[in-house]
Scaffold this motif. Structure first.
Motif, short mmCIF file in Angstrom:
data_model
loop_
_atom_site.label_atom_id
_atom_site.label_comp_id
_atom_site.label_asym_id
_atom_site.label_seq_id
_atom_site.Cartn_x
_atom_site.Cartn_y
_atom_site.Cartn_z
N ILE A 160 0.84 -1.20 0.00
CA ILE A 160 0.00 0.00 0.00
C ILE A 160 0.87 1.24 0.00
O ILE A 160 0.64 2.18 -0.76
CB ILE A 160 -0.98 -0.01 1.19
N LYS A 161 1.91 1.25 0.82
CA LYS A 161 2.83 2.40 0.86
C LYS A 161 3.53 2.59 -0.49
O LYS A 161 3.82 3.71 -0.88
CB LYS A 161 3.87 2.21 1.96
N GLN A 162 3.77 1.50 -1.18
CA GLN A 162 4.48 1.59 -2.45
C GLN A 162 3.58 2.10 -3.58
O GLN A 162 4.03 2.89 -4.41
CB GLN A 162 5.04 0.22 -2.83
N VAL A 163 2.32 1.69 -3.63
CA VAL A 163 1.47 2.06 -4.77
C VAL A 163 0.68 3.35 -4.56
O VAL A 163 0.25 3.97 -5.53
CB VAL A 163 0.49 0.93 -5.17
N VAL A 164 0.49 3.79 -3.32
CA VAL A 164 -0.28 5.01 -3.08
C VAL A 164 0.69 6.19 -3.01
O VAL A 164 1.57 6.23 -2.17
CB VAL A 164 -1.11 4.91 -1.78
N SER A 165 0.49 7.14 -3.91
CA SER A 165 1.33 8.33 -3.96
C SER A 165 0.43 9.57 -3.96
O SER A 165 -0.78 9.45 -4.12
CB SER A 165 2.19 8.32 -5.22
N THR B 144 -9.87 10.15 -2.25
CA THR B 144 -10.45 8.80 -2.11
C THR B 144 -10.50 8.09 -3.45
O THR B 144 -10.20 6.89 -3.52
CB THR B 144 -11.86 8.85 -1.48
N ALA B 145 -10.85 8.79 -4.51
CA ALA B 145 -10.87 8.16 -5.84
C ALA B 145 -9.47 7.70 -6.23
O ALA B 145 -9.30 6.60 -6.77
CB ALA B 145 -11.42 9.14 -6.86
N HIS B 146 -8.48 8.51 -5.93
CA HIS B 146 -7.09 8.15 -6.24
C HIS B 146 -6.65 6.90 -5.46
O HIS B 146 -6.04 5.99 -6.01
CB HIS B 146 -6.17 9.33 -5.93
N VAL B 147 -6.97 6.87 -4.17
CA VAL B 147 -6.61 5.72 -3.35
C VAL B 147 -7.31 4.46 -3.84
O VAL B 147 -6.70 3.39 -3.93
CB VAL B 147 -6.92 5.99 -1.85
N ASN B 148 -8.58 4.57 -4.19
CA ASN B 148 -9.31 3.41 -4.72
C ASN B 148 -8.62 2.87 -5.97
O ASN B 148 -8.45 1.65 -6.12
CB ASN B 148 -10.76 3.77 -5.02
N ASP B 149 -8.23 3.76 -6.88
CA ASP B 149 -7.54 3.33 -8.09
C ASP B 149 -6.21 2.64 -7.76
O ASP B 149 -5.87 1.62 -8.36
CB ASP B 149 -7.28 4.52 -9.01
N CYS B 150 -5.48 3.20 -6.82
CA CYS B 150 -4.18 2.61 -6.44
C CYS B 150 -4.36 1.23 -5.82
O CYS B 150 -3.61 0.30 -6.14
CB CYS B 150 -3.45 3.53 -5.46
N LEU B 151 -5.33 1.08 -4.93
CA LEU B 151 -5.53 -0.20 -4.24
C LEU B 151 -5.99 -1.29 -5.20
O LEU B 151 -5.71 -2.48 -4.98
CB LEU B 151 -6.52 -0.05 -3.09
N GLN B 152 -6.66 -0.93 -6.28
CA GLN B 152 -7.11 -1.93 -7.24
C GLN B 152 -5.97 -2.55 -8.03
O GLN B 152 -6.14 -3.58 -8.67
CB GLN B 152 -8.16 -1.33 -8.17
#
Length: 114
Positions: free
Chosen positions: A40-45, A82-90
């Motif tokens: 999660i730390k790696q993909v969420v920017s 939130t939209a950005h985080v959702n995209d990253c987590l997917q």
């Protein structure tokens, strides 16, 4: 000779670019809860489209589906973030079936630093 040098330089530049893009877009393997935290730390920017002075804290609750994907069930915070985080987590996929069906809660803070 000049064409050979130009072609070789172009080929090396393309190879370096494709290697960088492949490594940047490949999420890490997730087999444990600790791996999940690191992934999660790696993909969420910080979102490219958000104002650079913005500070935001989110709480994300997600479930790991039976196919290993992260399914966000609830997010609190700024809608752009939130939209950005959702995209990253997917982008993430969990490989350990023991984690399937489990819910997780994660706080994510966005603080833009120059």
């Amino acid at each position: 000779m000049k064409n050979l040098i130009k072609t070789t330089a172009l080929f090396l530049a393309a190879a370096a670019l494709s290697l960088n893009l492949a490594s940047a877009s490949t999420p890490p393997a997730i087999k444990t809860s600790a791996d999940l935290e690191k992934a999660i730390k790696q993909v969420v920017s910080y979102p490219e489209t958000s104002p650079k002075e913005a500070v935001c804290e989110l709480e994300v609750i997600f479930k790991i589906t039976n196919s290993g994907k992260l399914e966000v069930t609830r997010t609190t915070g700024n809608n752009k973030f939130t939209a950005h985080v959702n995209d990253c987590l997917q982008k993430l996929k969990v490989e350990n079936p023991e984690l399937y069906g489990r819910f997780f809660s994660k706080k994510i803070s966005f603080i833009y630093r120059k």
